[in-house]
Design an enzyme around this catalytic site. Structure first.
Site, PDB file in Angstrom:
ATOM      1  N   ASP A   1      46.906  61.466  10.315  1.00 30.43           N
ATOM      2  CA  ASP A   1      47.850  62.588  10.501  1.00 30.43           C
ATOM      3  C   ASP A   1      47.957  63.138  11.922  1.00 30.43           C
ATOM      4  O   ASP A   1      47.986  64.368  12.111  1.00 30.43           O
ATOM      5  CB  ASP A   1      47.493  63.747   9.542  1.00 30.43           C
ATOM      6  CG  ASP A   1      47.525  63.343   8.081  1.00 30.43           C
ATOM      7  OD1 ASP A   1      47.745  62.155   7.797  1.00 30.43           O
ATOM      8  OD2 ASP A   1      47.308  64.210   7.220  1.00 30.43           O
TER       9      ASP A   1
ATOM     10  N   LYS B   1      51.324  59.943   2.506  1.00 30.87           N
ATOM     11  CA  LYS B   1      50.630  60.685   1.440  1.00 30.87           C
ATOM     12  C   LYS B   1      51.159  62.104   1.321  1.00 30.87           C
ATOM     13  O   LYS B   1      51.832  62.588   2.241  1.00 30.87           O
ATOM     14  CB  LYS B   1      49.135  60.706   1.742  1.00 30.87           C
ATOM     15  CG  LYS B   1      48.873  61.415   3.044  1.00 30.87           C
ATOM     16  CD  LYS B   1      47.456  61.278   3.456  1.00 30.87           C
ATOM     17  CE  LYS B   1      47.215  62.095   4.693  1.00 30.87           C
ATOM     18  NZ  LYS B   1      47.625  63.509   4.573  1.00 30.87           N
TER      19      LYS B   1
ATOM     20  N   CYS C   1      42.288  66.629   5.720  1.00 30.27           N
ATOM     21  CA  CYS C   1      42.659  65.236   5.447  1.00 30.27           C
ATOM     22  C   CYS C   1      41.655  64.239   6.004  1.00 30.27           C
ATOM     23  O   CYS C   1      41.449  63.177   5.414  1.00 30.27           O
ATOM     24  CB  CYS C   1      44.067  64.969   5.962  1.00 30.27           C
ATOM     25  SG  CYS C   1      45.287  65.873   4.966  1.00 30.27           S
TER      26      CYS C   1
HETATM   27  C1  VGL Z   1      46.414  68.721   6.297  1.00 31.48           C
HETATM   28  C2  VGL Z   1      46.557  70.889   5.543  1.00 31.48           C
HETATM   29  C3  VGL Z   1      47.708  70.598   4.865  1.00 31.48           C
HETATM   30  C4  VGL Z   1      45.685  67.700   7.115  1.00 31.48           C
HETATM   31  C5  VGL Z   1      47.565  68.414   5.604  1.00 31.48           C
HETATM   32  O1  VGL Z   1      46.320  66.717   7.574  1.00 31.48           O
HETATM   33  O2  VGL Z   1      44.462  67.869   7.321  1.00 31.48           O
HETATM   34  N1  VGL Z   1      45.911  69.953   6.245  1.00 31.48           N
HETATM   35  N2  VGL Z   1      48.206  69.346   4.901  1.00 31.48           N
END
Ligand code: VGL
Ligand code: ZN
Length: 185
Positions: A8, A86, A127
């Protein structure tokens, strides 16, 4: 065989984004420098529909196809062999890269003979942690590259707690210099 997982590293998790992780952009040069040490490089993207229940917990971020969901522009994305999407369903958080819906990450990695997985990216306490714990569960020797991750820290100390939880399940914490052999970082 070892593989690099980049979790991410998207605009919305970097400074200026809608769910900015403090220092999120600082992981980018570290991850770029790690790439040369890996034959297998994969990434995940948080990839939410606009009406997901996930946005009841978090400000809207990484909406499918939006600029906020793009990789950080400085990330050397040309080296990424496959991106796993995801959080794509409107009923799931999809924190772990192993919950991707476009392809199965375990199947992909095992198909390449990967035994050791090196986890990097954003965010340490969500994540990255979920992905590292799933990697252990799915039988990979799992490493967390400490200087290649950054935490949201909704509560102060969440980053430390996440690292402790990962270590407890067998995840090995290492520095990028131990992989690149480069003392200059
Ligand atoms: C994430 C909070 C909400 C992450 C993703 O990538 O860690 N954190 N969505
Ligand atoms: Zn999300």
């Amino acid at each position: 065989m070892k593989a690099l997982l980049i979790v991410d590293v998207q605009n919305d998790f970097c400074p200026g984004g809608t769910l900015a992780v403090p220092g999120g952009n600082k992981v980018v040069p570290v991850i770029n420098s790690l790439m040369a040490a890996f034959e297998v490089i994969v990434a995940s993207k948080d990839w939410h529909p606009r009406d997901t229940v996930h946005f009841k917990k978090w400000p809207p971020h990484c909406v499918q196809g939006s600029p906020g969901a793009d990789f950080h522009p400085a990330l050397d994305a040309s080296k990424i062999q496959k991106t796993f999407l995801k959080g794509t369903l409107n009923k799931d958080d999809g924190y772990s890269a192993f919950e991707a819906t476009n392809d199965d990450l375990t199947h992909f990695l095992k198909g390449k003979g990967v035994t050791d997985l090196y986890v990097t990216g954003l965010a340490t306490d969500y994540c990255v942690k979920a992905s590292a714990l799933d990697a252990e569960k799915n039988g990979f020797e799992t490493y967390l590259v400490e200087d290649a991750v950054a935490a949201v820290n909704v509560r102060p100390g969440d980053d430390e707690r996440a690292l402790r939880e990962m270590r407890k399940t067998g995840v090995v914490l290492i520095q990028s210099s131990e992989i690149t052999g480069d003392g200059s970082m």
